[in-house]
Write a protein that holds these residues in place. Structure first.
Motif, PDB file in Angstrom:
ATOM      1  N   ARG A 241       0.852  -1.195   0.000  1.00 40.69           N
ATOM      2  CA  ARG A 241       0.000   0.000   0.000  1.00 40.69           C
ATOM      3  C   ARG A 241       0.885   1.240   0.000  1.00 40.69           C
ATOM      4  O   ARG A 241       1.495   1.594   1.002  1.00 40.69           O
ATOM      5  CB  ARG A 241      -0.942  -0.007   1.206  1.00 40.69           C
ATOM      6  N   LEU A 242       0.954   1.892  -1.142  1.00 37.47           N
ATOM      7  CA  LEU A 242       1.861   3.020  -1.343  1.00 37.47           C
ATOM      8  C   LEU A 242       1.077   4.278  -1.695  1.00 37.47           C
ATOM      9  O   LEU A 242       0.097   4.229  -2.442  1.00 37.47           O
ATOM     10  CB  LEU A 242       2.848   2.711  -2.473  1.00 37.47           C
ATOM     11  N   GLY A 243       1.544   5.398  -1.167  1.00 32.01           N
ATOM     12  CA  GLY A 243       0.929   6.678  -1.466  1.00 32.01           C
ATOM     13  C   GLY A 243       1.512   7.322  -2.709  1.00 32.01           C
ATOM     14  O   GLY A 243       2.471   6.813  -3.314  1.00 32.01           O
ATOM     15  N   ALA A 244       0.952   8.467  -3.082  1.00 34.69           N
ATOM     16  CA  ALA A 244       1.380   9.150  -4.307  1.00 34.69           C
ATOM     17  C   ALA A 244       2.842   9.547  -4.241  1.00 34.69           C
ATOM     18  O   ALA A 244       3.583   9.414  -5.227  1.00 34.69           O
ATOM     19  CB  ALA A 244       0.498  10.375  -4.541  1.00 34.69           C
ATOM     20  N   GLU A 245       3.310  10.023  -3.093  1.00 30.84           N
ATOM     21  CA  GLU A 245       4.713  10.449  -2.978  1.00 30.84           C
ATOM     22  C   GLU A 245       5.648   9.246  -3.112  1.00 30.84           C
ATOM     23  O   GLU A 245       6.690   9.319  -3.759  1.00 30.84           O
ATOM     24  CB  GLU A 245       4.925  11.150  -1.635  1.00 30.84           C
ATOM     25  N   GLN A 246       5.249   8.128  -2.505  1.00 29.03           N
ATOM     26  CA  GLN A 246       6.072   6.922  -2.583  1.00 29.03           C
ATOM     27  C   GLN A 246       6.133   6.396  -4.013  1.00 29.03           C
ATOM     28  O   GLN A 246       7.199   6.009  -4.508  1.00 29.03           O
ATOM     29  CB  GLN A 246       5.499   5.869  -1.635  1.00 29.03           C
ATOM     30  N   LEU A 247       5.003   6.394  -4.700  1.00 31.03           N
ATOM     31  CA  LEU A 247       4.979   5.956  -6.094  1.00 31.03           C
ATOM     32  C   LEU A 247       5.784   6.897  -6.973  1.00 31.03           C
ATOM     33  O   LEU A 247       6.427   6.471  -7.939  1.00 31.03           O
ATOM     34  CB  LEU A 247       3.538   5.863  -6.592  1.00 31.03           C
ATOM     35  N   GLY A 248       5.787   8.163  -6.642  1.00 30.53           N
ATOM     36  CA  GLY A 248       6.572   9.131  -7.407  1.00 30.53           C
ATOM     37  C   GLY A 248       8.064   8.871  -7.307  1.00 30.53           C
ATOM     38  O   GLY A 248       8.791   8.979  -8.302  1.00 30.53           O
ATOM     39  N   ARG A 249       8.518   8.497  -6.115  1.00 30.51           N
ATOM     40  CA  ARG A 249       9.944   8.173  -5.962  1.00 30.51           C
ATOM     41  C   ARG A 249      10.300   6.924  -6.746  1.00 30.51           C
ATOM     42  O   ARG A 249      11.392   6.811  -7.300  1.00 30.51           O
ATOM     43  CB  ARG A 249      10.287   7.985  -4.482  1.00 30.51           C
ATOM     44  N   LEU A 250       9.384   5.988  -6.803  1.00 30.98           N
ATOM     45  CA  LEU A 250       9.613   4.772  -7.579  1.00 30.98           C
ATOM     46  C   LEU A 250       9.658   5.079  -9.071  1.00 30.98           C
ATOM     47  O   LEU A 250      10.493   4.532  -9.808  1.00 30.98           O
ATOM     48  CB  LEU A 250       8.504   3.766  -7.277  1.00 30.98           C
ATOM     49  N   THR A 251       8.787   5.966  -9.527  1.00 25.89           N
ATOM     50  CA  THR A 251       8.723   6.312 -10.949  1.00 25.89           C
ATOM     51  C   THR A 251      10.044   6.886 -11.446  1.00 25.89           C
ATOM     52  O   THR A 251      10.415   6.687 -12.608  1.00 25.89           O
ATOM     53  CB  THR A 251       7.579   7.324 -11.186  1.00 25.89           C
ATOM     54  N   ALA A 252      10.779   7.562 -10.572  1.00 23.58           N
ATOM     55  CA  ALA A 252      12.062   8.149 -10.972  1.00 23.58           C
ATOM     56  C   ALA A 252      13.089   7.091 -11.345  1.00 23.58           C
ATOM     57  O   ALA A 252      14.095   7.406 -12.000  1.00 23.58           O
ATOM     58  CB  ALA A 252      12.603   9.026  -9.846  1.00 23.58           C
ATOM     59  N   LEU A 253      12.864   5.837 -10.953  1.00 21.01           N
ATOM     60  CA  LEU A 253      13.810   4.767 -11.261  1.00 21.01           C
ATOM     61  C   LEU A 253      13.430   3.992 -12.513  1.00 21.01           C
ATOM     62  O   LEU A 253      14.184   3.141 -12.972  1.00 21.01           O
ATOM     63  CB  LEU A 253      13.901   3.797 -10.073  1.00 21.01           C
ATOM     64  N   GLN A 254      12.256   4.282 -13.061  1.00 22.47           N
ATOM     65  CA  GLN A 254      11.815   3.586 -14.267  1.00 22.47           C
ATOM     66  C   GLN A 254      12.683   3.984 -15.455  1.00 22.47           C
ATOM     67  O   GLN A 254      13.077   5.141 -15.598  1.00 22.47           O
ATOM     68  CB  GLN A 254      10.352   3.946 -14.555  1.00 22.47           C
ATOM     69  N   THR A 255      13.011   3.006 -16.299  1.00 21.32           N
ATOM     70  CA  THR A 255      13.711   3.333 -17.540  1.00 21.32           C
ATOM     71  C   THR A 255      12.833   4.296 -18.340  1.00 21.32           C
ATOM     72  O   THR A 255      11.621   4.111 -18.414  1.00 21.32           O
ATOM     73  CB  THR A 255      13.985   2.059 -18.349  1.00 21.32           C
TER      74      THR A 255
END
Length: 628
Positions: A241-255
């Protein structure tokens, strides 16, 4: 010859007869017996010698274009046995094929002595449907991929770079596919950069476990599923269960998150790609002469074709016109392992020869994806829920035996099962061993090994496995006193037997293996919060078993715990708010360890000190062989 030509093509009967004869001859000449029963997958009722209408149309169009170029005399027969044969075959290849190169990105450089080599099974499973289409010449398009090589270097070295560049310059591949794990992500991007430098027109596609594990859409969907749960079930999956800020940090690692990656990579596979990869190559064939932007435009325009394909996950690409990352989802239907062709191991550039099997030619086989345990450091603990898949995806014993028969035909002398916990399903294993015993009675014994846990074997099972050819079992022991919260298989042992002792269980199993004639290998993992005293007890436990003859020389691997994407450990890091490791970076590793320590709790001199301690206590038990 134009793609998707809607006009009917007249098929002269004589030419059709020649095409059908050539197909039958090719199947008899090039396919192994175990392959000849198959077309797309077992049980579809079609003989591979049978030419589909689409393939017949393609072959007629090819022959007609070759005739137009060379003249009737040089292109009179499908057979290349005539004096004009070599010239005709070169022209035929030019008309029919476009070159494709696949690369399994290594995760180590020269000098690493603690890593075990192996087949690039993730890449081979990703290409298995395509490989089958090509093996029987049934690729569904008017132009056909020609896989010029599958590079599987054991390490990233100048020699590998030279080999890569030589293939790029000789073949000028239209598509280059790269597969990578998180530890190899830095090298995958280096390979992509080299491809674009040598062949700017090549279309680079990237996939593998790392791309699966940094897919923000998968995490977002999993988070929404957990939010809709309640009670105990929600608590079990609360890490997702992840919030918008947490998902945003993950998105920065996407190719594609960084502009420079958009210049190096054109398409990313996240999730299942066995059926999606041939479809992408079919789009490429339809766009020839292809460039990346025209292919991406076609992919976006025709994305409904991917929504019908078996598989879970998405394709990603960067849309320059819209200025954003776009995704193309697959159907979401699980892929049945029994409906997949066997992987094609005939093109690999490096043979697989494990020291534990006397350096004999060894095949790697996956009988099952998934694991019943949920250890926090293992990606299989999160993969199934992340992609909404069954926790265990088992192939039938009959299907696995068919693959073993094929490997025996191909001259392999040993098999290693890559399943995380090969013995986790006792009913499946009993049926498999019966079939394996029957195969040994028919063709002679086959040596094999596997990996599993000390929870999932007993004396009777080990004796039966040994009788069926098993000579080696690799146990993920981790520690003499593992943290039961992080190492879920320890907690499971305590649930079954409240008085159980992990150290005692490993000692008992190791001695049972020795009695059965099975050699024991093991991995040790440090950095899970253990004290120095616990490390010493772990090393002394394993060192003692080595001296007793249970563990042979070179069969102990050292690991430093690292938070890999796609694990529960990784999810907990996302939730904690700490900076996430970026596997674009070149990792720092000690040569004697299997894993890098860049993002571990143990770094710097502490890693060297740990190695010296392990070397002192373990001696020759320690695996210290540099991949060839």
């Amino acid at each position: 010859m134009t793609p998707r030509d809607p006009r009917p093509l007249a098929v002269p009967e004589a030419l059709a007869h020649d095409v059908r004869r050539a197909r039958a001859e090719r199947i008899d000449r090039e396919l192994y017996e175990e392959e000849k029963r198959w077309r797309w997958h077992p049980g579809d009722g079609l003989d591979p010698r049978t030419v589909s209408e689409e393939a017949l149309r393609r072959e007629v169009a090819v022959e007609q274009e070759v005739t137009a170029v060379l003249g009737p005399a040089a292109a009179a027969a499908v057979s290349a046995a005539s004096a004009d044969g070599p010239r005709r075959e070169r022209e035929r290849r030019r008309v029919k094929h476009f070159p494709v190169l696949f690369v399994s990105a290594p995760h180590i450089e020269a000098g690493a002595s603690g890593a075990f080599p192996g087949m690039p099974t993730p890449l081979l499973y990703a290409t298995c449907v395509l490989d089958r289409m090509l093996r029987i010449d049934e690729f569904p398009g008017m132009r056909v991929p020609d896989v010029v090589a599958v590079l599987n270097p054991p390490a990233y070295t100048p020699a590998f770079e030279d080999e890569l560049v030589a293939h790029l310059r000789e073949h000028r591949p239209v598509v280059v596919g790269i597969s990578n794990l998180s530890e190899g992500h830095h090298f995958a991007l280096r390979i992509a950069a080299r491809v674009k430098r040598e062949c700017p027109q090549s279309i680079v596609v990237l996939g593998g476990q790392h791309e699966d594990a940094v897919n923000p859409e998968a995490y977002r969907a999993a988070s929404h599923r957990v939010a809709a749960m309640a009670g105990r079930r929600q608590e079990t999956h609360d890490d997702f269960r992840l919030g918008a800020e947490q998902l945003g940090r993950l998105t920065a690692l996407q190719t594609f998150a960084r502009p420079e990656e958009r210049e190096l990579v054109d398409v990313v596979f996240a999730g299942d790609s066995a059926f999606a990869l041939p479809e992408v190559l079919k789009v490429v064939a339809e766009c020839l002469p292809a460039d990346a932007e025209s292919v991406k435009k076609r992919l976006l325009a025709d994305q409904d074709r991917f929504a019908e394909l078996p598989g879970v996950g998405s394709l990603f690409l960067y849309d320059r016109h819209a200025g954003r990352i776009e995704s193309i989802p697959l159907s979401g239907r699980s892929v049945d392992g029994d409906r997949l062709p066997y992987i094609d191991v005939t093109r690999l550039t490096h043979e697989n020869r494990f020291p534990v099997f006397g350096h004999r030619r060894t095949a790697q086989v996956m009988a099952c994806l998934g694991c019943k345990y949920a250890c926090s450091f293992c990606h299989e603990s999160a993969d199934a829920f992340l992609y909404e898949q069954p926790k265990i995806r088992q192939r039938s014993p009959q299907h696995v035996i068919g693959e073993i028969r094929l490997r025996m035909e191909q001259g392999f002398e040993a098999v290693f099962f890559d399943d995380s916990t090969f013995t986790q399903n006792r009913r499946w294993l009993a049926e498999f061993l019966t079939l394996l015993e029957d195969l040994a009675a028919e063709r002679g014994p086959l040596e094999w090994g596997c990996q599993t846990t000390v929870n999932d074997v007993d004396r009777d099972l080990l004796l039966r496995m040994a009788g069926a050819g098993c000579s080696y079992v690799y146990f993920g022991v981790e520690s003499a006193e593992p943290d039961a919260v992080r190492v879920q298989k320890v907690r499971q042992l305590l649930l079954v037997d409240a008085g159980a002792d992990w150290t005692g269980r490993f000692q008992e199993v190791a001695h049972r293996c020795r009695e059965a004639g099975i050699r024991v290998g093991t991995s040790l993992q440090f950095g899970l919060g253990e004290s120095r005293e616990q490390r010493l007890r772990t090393l002394d436990l394993v060192g003692g078993l080595h001296r007793e003859g249970c563990i042979p020389d070179g069969c102990v691997a050292l690991n430093v715990n690292s938070p890999y994407p796609g694990t529960r450990q990784w999810l907990q890091m996302i939730q904690s708010g700490v900076a996430l490791p970026d596997y674009r970076e070149k990792l720092v590793r000690h040569p004697a360890f299997e894993t890098a320590h860049q993002f571990s709790a143990i770094t710097g001199q502490d890693v060297e000190d740990l190695y010296l301690l392990a070397a002192e206590r373990l001696g020759r038990a320690l695996h210290q062989e540099e991949p060839a």
